[in-house]
Design an enzyme around this catalytic site. Structure first.
Site, mmCIF file in Angstrom:
data_model
loop_
_atom_site.group_PDB
_atom_site.id
_atom_site.type_symbol
_atom_site.label_atom_id
_atom_site.label_comp_id
_atom_site.label_asym_id
_atom_site.label_seq_id
_atom_site.Cartn_x
_atom_site.Cartn_y
_atom_site.Cartn_z
ATOM 1 C CE1 TYR A 99 -3.548 2.631 1.138
ATOM 2 C CE2 TYR A 99 -1.612 3.711 2.241
ATOM 3 C CZ TYR A 99 -2.956 3.824 1.805
ATOM 4 O OH TYR A 99 -3.670 5.079 1.844
ATOM 5 C CD GLU B 48 -5.670 4.605 -0.922
ATOM 6 O OE1 GLU B 48 -5.869 5.081 0.247
ATOM 7 O OE2 GLU B 48 -6.703 3.968 -1.323
#
Lengths: 379, 294
Positions: free
Chosen positions: A101, A189
């Site tokens: 992530y 993101e």
């Protein structure tokens, strides 16, 4: 302004971030044609402004043309949490060794940029943050200094990714930071950021929110604007340049200033009503703007009464009242209106409105009384 | 006394020659503010209703002794305008302009903090600051505020600030200074900066705080009030019933991931001993009680 996944990937690609080759399409035939060009296997992915696509059946792997046809047919038109899929993204399926992530956003408390990186990708970062906060490596970046390669490397090491991913991750994070700052994003993101069995690091998803205030210095943002999801009421308000948020209730709300508009929505709820919307007409409440606002509210079939809440500061109460009267002459309003004008020249304003008072237009001296009356009328 | 600005403050307006700048600049002068200069590199040597215009903030400061700048420059030029004012050594830069990109705000906030620590930024996207009866810098209507004291106001919202000033005036309560910190993601001046200044100001005996959903500025203010403040505080938070994930007008006003809710902010403030009203009128009434008890 939230981007769809494929727009986010195109945005990333402009900054050299590796993404999978793919095409955005809106029909089954185009999906098949795209898959034939890309080569199998492909992933068929619903393009919606909402999470949880996979669970809703909006992401499917297709090994051949028949599977593409089947999945594309099922996904186009699929309702995912109220968002109906119009566009699907067909991309070459990547082999995945590990999922990570990565993100950049503004830390409003620290007033610095915050980068987050975790070896636990592919799941919601909020869940990781709650269950295993140490699994997220954070870096605060002073916007004046930017992100240096040395700092990025240290950050990647702190996140304990597979050592094979280090160089690729450093490269992507530096580019992602550039995309975030120079691209005027509020959020960039990548979840998951993947390590392929062959050792490359690659952005498998893209979640990007752009700062609408920076649109003036970027070309091509109109395209993103065109795919924003708005209901009819929100679209009408947007076209008139009004700050509008659609809600579920029956009391239409018009106020000047974001804070007062929010406060008006609150007070309608507090006295037992349900606001139909949030609408901020901004500083200068002239007849033009007021007429536009009344039109938007009037076109909402759920609205049973309208509460206009104006505080005159620089804008004088009598000018606002004149604006409302002129607006009413221009637009035929179906629901009864309750007006509260306070502040500068409020008395003069109320006197002007008094000449026009009827069952369909009444003026109340305080916010609370006006809210009660509007809620009563909506019942 | 007042905080940050008073009757002796000399102000230069960046963008005085524009429509907004001249309208509010002259209005502020009518109120009694010492509006001593304007800045526009293309119109240096001219004047706006007798107010001289200079090419740069530095020249304006040199000629007039101005210590505060008020920025009415359109959003694309705000970053350069703020940095110019800081470089010229302004003590306070009040940025009224809305729609400034967040990346610009983050940059000039940190740049000024590091390289020009003597400069305070207020805003962007704020109504400005008024010390009633002394100075009004920005877009607040001066006549809705009663001069004197004993209340100081700090607010994230424009119209709710006016509402608060007006409610206190109707009750006959004066205000030392009212600071609108603005609703943007990177406000130059925080609630805590203002609370600290009010705590130190002998004429301010109580403070009214107006917040809204989004971020954690109100929670941080609550912590400060709890540990550092002796003066009583009343508060109101807008956006109690705002749905999560929807921006309510201000760039900062959004509840995301369960963070930044009005309920959490009200709880933190109540826990810090703050009297929290359910609507602006109630917060005003609570302040009346506080003032009566002083």
């Amino acid at each position: 302004m939230d981007l769809l996944e494929y727009q986010g990937k195109q945005f990333f690609a402009q900054y050299g971030i590796p993404v999978s080759p793919g095409e955005a399409v809106t029909t089954v035939e185009d999906a098949v044609a795209a898959a034939e060009r890309i080569g199998y296997p492909v992933v068929v992915k619903a393009q919606v402004h909402v999470g949880g696509r996979g669970k809703a059946g909006g992401v499917k792997l297709a090994a051949n043309v028949d599977e593409v046809r089947e999945h594309a047919g099922n996904i186009i038109g699929l309702d995912i949490k109220g968002h109906v899929v119009k566009t699907i993204w067909i991309e070459f399926a990547s082999d995945i060794a590990e999922e990570y992530y990565a993100s950049f956003t503004l830390d409003r408390s620290a007033k610095k940029h915050l980068g987050m990186l975790s070896a636990q990708g592919g799941v919601e970062i909020e869940t990781v943050a709650e269950e295993d906060p140490d699994a997220i490596a954070k870096i605060w970046i002073d916007p004046v200094d930017g992100l240096t390669e040395a700092a990025a490397r240290e950050w990647v090491l702190a996140a304990k990714l597979n050592p094979d991913a280090t160089d690729g991750a450093v490269d992507i994070l530096l580019k992602l930071y550039t995309a975030y700052t120079e691209g005027d994003a509020d959020l960039c993101e990548i979840n998951p950021l993947i390590l392929k069995p062959t050792g490359e690091v690659h952005a498998l998803d893209a979640k990007v929110t752009l700062d609408g205030n920076a649109q003036y210095r970027h070309e091509g943002w109109e395209e993103y604007e065109a795919t924003q999801v708005r209901d009819d009421r929100e679209q009408a308000a947007y076209d008139k340049g009004l700050q509008y948020v659609g809600l579920e209730g029956s009391v239409g709300v018009i106020a000047n200033g974001a804070g007062l508009a929010m406060s008006t929505v609150d007070i309608v709820n507090q006295v037992g009503g349900k606001p139909a919307n949030f609408l901020d007409i901004g500083g200068g409440a002239n007849a033009e703007v007021m007429a536009g606002a009344l039109e938007v509210i009037n076109n909402d079939p759920d609205v049973k009464s309208i509460f206009i809440n104006i505080f005159g500061g620089i804008t004088k109460g009598d000018e606002v009242a004149n604006g409302i009267v002129t607006a009413l002459g221009r637009v035929k309003i179906d629901a009864p209106i309750v007006i509260r004008i306070d502040g500068t020249n409020a008395e003069e304003g109320r006197a002007i409105l008094a000449e026009h008072e009827s069952d369909m237009l009444q003026s109340k001296p305080t916010m609370l009384e006006a809210a009660r009356t509007a809620v009563e009328l909506a019942k | 006394m007042a905080i940050f600005v008073d009757e002796n403050t000399k102000v230069v307006y960046q963008g005085l020659t524009g429509s907004q700048g001249s309208f509010y600049g002259l209005r502020n002068r009518d109120y009694g503010t010492q509006v001593v200069a304007g800045v526009n590199p293309k119109k240096a040597g001219t004047d706006v209703d007798g107010i001289p215009v200079y090419a740069t903030v530095a020249e304006a400061k040199e000629a007039t002794g101005a210590t505060v700048s008020c920025v009415f420059i359109p959003a694309p030029g705000v970053k350069a305008a703020v940095l110019e004012a800081a470089e010229a050594g302004m003590d306070l830069v009040v940025v009224i302009t809305e729609g400034v990109p967040a990346q610009d705000e983050a940059y000039f906030f940190n740049k000024v903090k590091r390289d020009f620590p003597g400069t305070r930024i207020l805003g962007p996207n704020c109504p400005g600051i008024i010390s009633p009866g002394k100075a009004n810098i920005g877009i607040t209507a001066g006549e809705i505020a009663l001069p004197g004291g004993p209340v100081g106001i700090v607010s994230r919202s424009g119209t709710l600030t006016y509402q608060a000033l007006y409610e206190l005036k109707l009750q006959g309560i004066g205000v030392t200074t009212c600071v609108g910190i603005g609703g943007d993601p990177v406000p130059g001046t925080s609630f805590i900066d203002c609370l600290e200044a009010f705590e130190a100001d002998p004429d301010t005996k109580a403070v009214m705080l107006i917040g809204e959903i989004g971020g954690s500025a109100e929670e941080e203010a609550a912590e400060f009030i709890k540990t550092k403040m002796t003066k009583p505080v009343s508060a109101y938070i807008a956006g109690v019933t705002a749905p999560p994930g929807k921006k309510m007008g201000h760039a900062g006003a959004i509840v995301s991931g369960g963070k930044g809710t009005a309920a959490a902010k009200m709880e933190a403030l109540t826990d810090a001993g703050v009297k929290v009203g359910n609507n602006p009128t109630e917060a005003g009434e609570l302040m009346v009680e506080i003032v009566k008890g002083l």
